[in-house]
Every structure is written in structure tokens, then in C-alpha cells.
Design a protein around this motif. Structure first.
Motif, PDB file in Angstrom:
ATOM      1  N   ARG A 115       0.821  -1.087   0.311  1.00  0.00           N
ATOM      2  CA  ARG A 115       0.037  -0.170   0.079  1.00  0.00           C
ATOM      3  C   ARG A 115       1.249   1.168  -0.262  1.00  0.00           C
ATOM      4  O   ARG A 115       0.778   2.143  -0.761  1.00  0.00           O
ATOM      5  CB  ARG A 115      -1.216   0.023   1.241  1.00  0.00           C
ATOM      6  CG  ARG A 115      -1.704   0.960   1.170  1.00  0.00           C
ATOM      7  CD  ARG A 115      -2.443   1.111   2.781  1.00  0.00           C
ATOM      8  NE  ARG A 115      -2.750   0.293   3.369  1.00  0.00           N
ATOM      9  CZ  ARG A 115      -3.631  -0.669   4.888  1.00  0.00           C
ATOM     10  NH1 ARG A 115      -2.288  -0.220   5.656  1.00  0.00           N
ATOM     11  NH2 ARG A 115      -3.899  -1.643   4.505  1.00  0.00           N
ATOM     12  N   THR A 116       2.275   1.346   0.723  1.00  0.00           N
ATOM     13  CA  THR A 116       2.850   2.330   0.849  1.00  0.00           C
ATOM     14  C   THR A 116       3.485   2.829  -0.742  1.00  0.00           C
ATOM     15  O   THR A 116       3.698   3.600  -1.121  1.00  0.00           O
ATOM     16  CB  THR A 116       4.122   1.953   2.018  1.00  0.00           C
ATOM     17  OG1 THR A 116       3.089   1.861   3.110  1.00  0.00           O
ATOM     18  CG2 THR A 116       5.209   2.838   2.110  1.00  0.00           C
ATOM     19  N   VAL A 119       1.288   4.476  -2.920  1.00  0.00           N
ATOM     20  CA  VAL A 119       0.494   5.122  -2.319  1.00  0.00           C
ATOM     21  C   VAL A 119       2.059   6.552  -3.083  1.00  0.00           C
ATOM     22  O   VAL A 119       1.720   7.740  -2.831  1.00  0.00           O
ATOM     23  CB  VAL A 119      -0.108   5.680  -0.774  1.00  0.00           C
ATOM     24  CG1 VAL A 119      -0.279   6.924  -0.745  1.00  0.00           C
ATOM     25  CG2 VAL A 119      -0.913   4.909  -0.394  1.00  0.00           C
ATOM     26  N   VAL A 120       3.505   5.899  -2.016  1.00  0.00           N
ATOM     27  CA  VAL A 120       3.927   6.723  -2.351  1.00  0.00           C
ATOM     28  C   VAL A 120       4.996   6.939  -4.255  1.00  0.00           C
ATOM     29  O   VAL A 120       4.925   8.416  -4.086  1.00  0.00           O
ATOM     30  CB  VAL A 120       5.709   6.013  -1.121  1.00  0.00           C
ATOM     31  CG1 VAL A 120       7.011   6.757  -1.402  1.00  0.00           C
ATOM     32  CG2 VAL A 120       4.862   6.601  -0.314  1.00  0.00           C
ATOM     33  N   GLN A 122       2.747   7.011  -6.670  1.00  0.00           N
ATOM     34  CA  GLN A 122       1.081   7.185  -7.323  1.00  0.00           C
ATOM     35  C   GLN A 122       2.251   7.816  -9.046  1.00  0.00           C
ATOM     36  O   GLN A 122       0.814   7.085  -9.440  1.00  0.00           O
ATOM     37  CB  GLN A 122       0.465   8.382  -6.476  1.00  0.00           C
ATOM     38  CG  GLN A 122       0.228   8.628  -5.307  1.00  0.00           C
ATOM     39  CD  GLN A 122      -0.788   8.937  -4.838  1.00  0.00           C
ATOM     40  OE1 GLN A 122      -0.770  10.687  -5.057  1.00  0.00           O
ATOM     41  NE2 GLN A 122      -1.840   8.953  -3.437  1.00  0.00           N
TER      42      GLN A 122
ATOM     43  N   LYS B  32       8.769   6.973   4.044  1.00  0.00           N
ATOM     44  CA  LYS B  32       7.354   7.662   3.984  1.00  0.00           C
ATOM     45  C   LYS B  32       6.234   6.563   4.394  1.00  0.00           C
ATOM     46  O   LYS B  32       6.380   5.364   4.458  1.00  0.00           O
ATOM     47  CB  LYS B  32       7.621   8.929   2.562  1.00  0.00           C
ATOM     48  CG  LYS B  32       7.956   9.240   2.392  1.00  0.00           C
ATOM     49  CD  LYS B  32       7.241  10.020   1.769  1.00  0.00           C
ATOM     50  CE  LYS B  32       7.546  11.781   1.798  1.00  0.00           C
ATOM     51  NZ  LYS B  32       7.777  12.526   0.322  1.00  0.00           N
ATOM     52  N   LYS B  33       5.321   6.478   5.147  1.00  0.00           N
ATOM     53  CA  LYS B  33       4.000   5.839   4.708  1.00  0.00           C
ATOM     54  C   LYS B  33       3.026   6.468   4.199  1.00  0.00           C
ATOM     55  O   LYS B  33       2.477   7.743   4.267  1.00  0.00           O
ATOM     56  CB  LYS B  33       3.904   5.975   6.689  1.00  0.00           C
ATOM     57  CG  LYS B  33       5.057   4.629   7.261  1.00  0.00           C
ATOM     58  CD  LYS B  33       4.822   3.274   7.256  1.00  0.00           C
ATOM     59  CE  LYS B  33       5.234   2.849   8.336  1.00  0.00           C
ATOM     60  NZ  LYS B  33       5.367   1.385   8.646  1.00  0.00           N
ATOM     61  N   ALA B  34       2.034   5.362   3.695  1.00  0.00           N
ATOM     62  CA  ALA B  34       0.588   6.110   3.809  1.00  0.00           C
ATOM     63  C   ALA B  34      -0.343   6.361   4.566  1.00  0.00           C
ATOM     64  O   ALA B  34      -0.411   4.854   5.046  1.00  0.00           O
ATOM     65  CB  ALA B  34       0.082   4.909   2.666  1.00  0.00           C
ATOM     66  N   TYR B  35      -1.059   7.445   4.547  1.00  0.00           N
ATOM     67  CA  TYR B  35      -1.854   7.663   5.517  1.00  0.00           C
ATOM     68  C   TYR B  35      -3.262   8.035   4.485  1.00  0.00           C
ATOM     69  O   TYR B  35      -3.211   8.555   4.306  1.00  0.00           O
ATOM     70  CB  TYR B  35      -1.890   8.425   6.615  1.00  0.00           C
ATOM     71  CG  TYR B  35      -0.471   8.329   7.299  1.00  0.00           C
ATOM     72  CD1 TYR B  35      -0.529   7.543   8.144  1.00  0.00           C
ATOM     73  CD2 TYR B  35       0.244   8.995   6.301  1.00  0.00           C
ATOM     74  CE1 TYR B  35       0.591   7.008   9.308  1.00  0.00           C
ATOM     75  CE2 TYR B  35       1.360   9.018   7.496  1.00  0.00           C
ATOM     76  CZ  TYR B  35       1.877   7.872   8.444  1.00  0.00           C
ATOM     77  OH  TYR B  35       2.834   8.136   9.592  1.00  0.00           O
ATOM     78  N   TRP B 109      -5.217   8.972  -0.205  1.00  0.00           N
ATOM     79  CA  TRP B 109      -4.296   8.065   0.512  1.00  0.00           C
ATOM     80  C   TRP B 109      -3.503   9.057   0.527  1.00  0.00           C
ATOM     81  O   TRP B 109      -3.407   9.538  -0.896  1.00  0.00           O
ATOM     82  CB  TRP B 109      -3.830   6.738  -0.083  1.00  0.00           C
ATOM     83  CG  TRP B 109      -5.466   5.635   0.869  1.00  0.00           C
ATOM     84  CD1 TRP B 109      -5.792   5.002   0.029  1.00  0.00           C
ATOM     85  CD2 TRP B 109      -4.840   4.649   1.918  1.00  0.00           C
ATOM     86  NE1 TRP B 109      -6.561   4.029   0.974  1.00  0.00           N
ATOM     87  CE2 TRP B 109      -5.920   3.897   1.630  1.00  0.00           C
ATOM     88  CE3 TRP B 109      -4.359   5.016   2.776  1.00  0.00           C
ATOM     89  CZ2 TRP B 109      -6.253   3.115   2.852  1.00  0.00           C
ATOM     90  CZ3 TRP B 109      -4.120   3.278   4.109  1.00  0.00           C
ATOM     91  CH2 TRP B 109      -4.849   2.744   3.917  1.00  0.00           C
ATOM     92  N   GLN B 110      -2.800   9.555   1.346  1.00  0.00           N
ATOM     93  CA  GLN B 110      -2.382  10.960   1.176  1.00  0.00           C
ATOM     94  C   GLN B 110      -0.195  10.101   2.081  1.00  0.00           C
ATOM     95  O   GLN B 110      -0.270   9.501   3.203  1.00  0.00           O
ATOM     96  CB  GLN B 110      -1.887  11.736   2.462  1.00  0.00           C
ATOM     97  CG  GLN B 110      -0.814  13.029   1.980  1.00  0.00           C
ATOM     98  CD  GLN B 110      -1.953  14.472   2.329  1.00  0.00           C
ATOM     99  OE1 GLN B 110      -2.787  14.287   2.173  1.00  0.00           O
ATOM    100  NE2 GLN B 110      -1.608  14.486   4.133  1.00  0.00           N
ATOM    101  N   SER B 111       0.611  10.479   1.449  1.00  0.00           N
ATOM    102  CA  SER B 111       2.103   9.893   1.983  1.00  0.00           C
ATOM    103  C   SER B 111       2.659  11.001   2.822  1.00  0.00           C
ATOM    104  O   SER B 111       2.533  11.717   2.728  1.00  0.00           O
ATOM    105  CB  SER B 111       3.106   9.488   0.848  1.00  0.00           C
ATOM    106  OG  SER B 111       3.324  10.239   0.191  1.00  0.00           O
TER     107      SER B 111
END
Lengths: 178, 116
Positions: A115-116, A119-120, A122, B32-35, B109-111
Motif C-alpha cells: 500500500r505504501t 501511494v508513495v 503514485q 514514508k508511509k501511507a495514511y 491516501w496520502q504519503s
């Protein structure tokens, strides 16, 4: 004489376990250590993500994918192979059972990692494998975080009705208010 | 008569088109992480404020009736009190539903950096 074992860097727990070379505990602890090291996994983003997707598309289960990624992240396929051989040749199956159970428990780490990545990065428009789509994009929101997010929503709606407020749902905190 | 013709060499198999190489962002965004995040906009705030205003008005009307109403209340006052009671019940439920439902549905989702 036992072969030298490559350890994850500076880990007291692994050092303590190193007195029992080739033990299942050491292997599981090493896997734990690797899965917890996001920087290392994200640093190998392309290998990790694409291999995981391909394995899922082939019908592999989460355990197989984690094992494959472990080989990738270790950058030592020999270690991965020896692990598989150990699991296959273990007569009593105790190590295999324990290892598979340990690997299955790491599924959560794997989906968080994937998932990271999506999202990171994109801009790369990565696709999520069907087999874990639901697991990757379904999250568990703690009760306290939910209540906190509710309160922040309500309060910012009353105090600043004209502004846009961004709230992070896993903790319920306000990230930004314009 | 033996033929001098040489067998034609087989054409080389056509190479499969390679996928364009993807830019490797190795380590660029590590850490970084996804929130999951949601954004409260003006429309939602207006909705919450509107419902809240209804609830407060009904509550104030009920208080006014308690202090300034006749004893025994007229039929109209009883009817008004019933309406206020209904409005308060409905709007409080609506507020909880609005805010609770919104807080459980991430917009995107935001990093970002890991938070402690």
C-alpha cells in the motif's frame, strides 16, 4: 562446523539468537527484522513490488510471496534457497509449520508495504494484485481515532466552516487547515 | 546435377518489444508511509451547522415553553413541545450519523513521514 550466518545489522536480538545457528528462531527473527525495515524494502521498490505482483498473479499465497520477497530483500537467494530446502527436508515438519505460521502472520506487514508503495509512487500508477486488493485497501480504524476524528470534524465545522481541514483517520489528528 | 544453391538462412526471430524501462526511484522516498485522510469542505460544514442550528432552535423553544408557557399548557403549546422533542431527537441522530459516517470514509491516501 556451522556456516557463517549473515545477520541483519546491529540487532541485539539476532546477536543473542546467533548462538543457535540455523535455528528456526533465527530465521524467523531475521525475517521479522527484514519486514520491519521499510527503508530497505522501499529502496528496492521495483524488484519487491513487481515480483510480489507476479507471484500473486501466478496464484501464490501470501506465505510464498513473503518468502520470495525475503529472498529479494536479503539479496542472497542462496539464503532463501537454503531456507526452502530446510523447510522441505525437515522430517518432523516442526520448523516448516512454525515458519509458515510465522510467515502468514507477516501478511499485514506485506500489505502495508505494498500500500505504501502504491501511494508513495503514485506517478507510476502501480496496480494492486487482485488476490490482495481487498486486504491492501481495507484498513482498521481504532475506536479512539474514530472518536477523535469525529470530534475534530464537528469542531472544525463549527469554528472554521469556510476552511478546508484535512484529517488523518488512523490517528484522528488534524493534518492541515486552509 | 547438384545444385549450388545454398539454403537460405532462417530469419532471426523477431525480438519481442521490450517494456519501456521504468524510472527507478530507489530509496528516493524511503521512510514514508501511507495514511488514509479525509478533507472537510464547506458543504459538509454547512450541513453540520444547519443541523446544529435546528437542534439548538428546538432546544431553546422547549426551554422557552417551560419558562413562559401557560400552566396547564394550551393544545398549541403541547403540539409545539412535541415537535421540538421530535426535532431534537432527529437532529442529534443526524449529527452523529453525519460526523461518524464521514470520519469512517477516507477520501484518499496520502504519503507522509511516519508519526510517533
Amino acid at each position: 562446523m556451522n556456516p557463517p550466518i549473515a545477520l541483519a545489522p546491529n540487532t541485539e536480538r539476532l546477536k543473542a539468537l546467533a548462538v543457535q545457528p540455523n535455528s528456526a528462531e533465527l530465521r524467523i527473527a531475521e525475517l521479522d527484522e527484514l519486514l520491519a525495515d521499510d527503508d530497505r524494502w522501499l529502496g528496492q521498490f521495483e524488484d519487491v513490488y513487481e515480483k510480489a505482483c507476479a507471484k500473486f498473479d501466478e496464484g501464490g499465497d501470501a506465505g510464498e510471496v513473503v518468502l520470495l520477497l525475503w529472498g529479494t530483500a536479503c539479496d542472497r537467494m542462496s539464503a532463501y534457497q537454503s531456507l526452502i530446502n530446510d523447510a522441505r527436508t525437515n522430517a518432523r515438519g516442526q520448523f516448516r509449520r512454525r515458519f509458515i505460521a510465522a510467515v502468514t502472520l507477516r501478511m499485514e506487514r506485506l500489505v502495508e508495504l505494498m500500500r505504501t508503495m502504491v501511494v508513495v509512487w503514485q506517478e507510476l500508477e502501480l496496480e494492486t494484485p487482485d488476490a490482495i486488493y481487498e486486504a491492501v485497501w481495507t484498513i482498521r480504524i481504532p475506536v479512539v481515532a474514530q472518536l477523535r476524528a469525529m470530534w475534530n470534524l464537528f469542531w472544525s465545522s463549527i469554528l472554521h466552516p469556510r476552511s478546508e481541514t484535512t484529517i488523518e483517520l488512523k490517528t484522528g489528528r488534524v493534518l492541515a487547515a486552509d | 546435377m547438384p545444385s549450388d544453391e545454398k539454403p537460405e538462412p532462417e530469419p532471426a526471430p523477431a525480438e519481442e518489444p521490450k517494456k519501456p524501462a521504468r524510472t527507478k526511484p530507489r530509496g528516493r522516498k524511503a521512510g514514508k508511509k501511507a495514511y488514509p485522510v479525509l478533507t472537510k469542505n464547506r458543504m459538509f460544514a454547512g450541513l453540520v451547522c444547519g443541523v446544529l442550528v435546528f437542534a439548538l432552535l428546538a432546544f431553546l423553544t422547549l426551554i422557552s415553553l417551560a419558562f413562559f408557557g401557560k400552566d396547564p399548557p394550551t393544545q398549541l403549546q403541547s403540539r409545539l413541545a412535541d415537535v421540538c422533542y421530535f426535532v431534537i431527537t432527529a437532529t442529534i441522530g443526524a449529527l452523529v450519523g453525519l460526523v461518524g459516517g464521514r470520519a469512517a470514509a477516507p477520501d484518499t491516501w496520502q504519503s507522509g513521514e511516519p508519526k510517533t
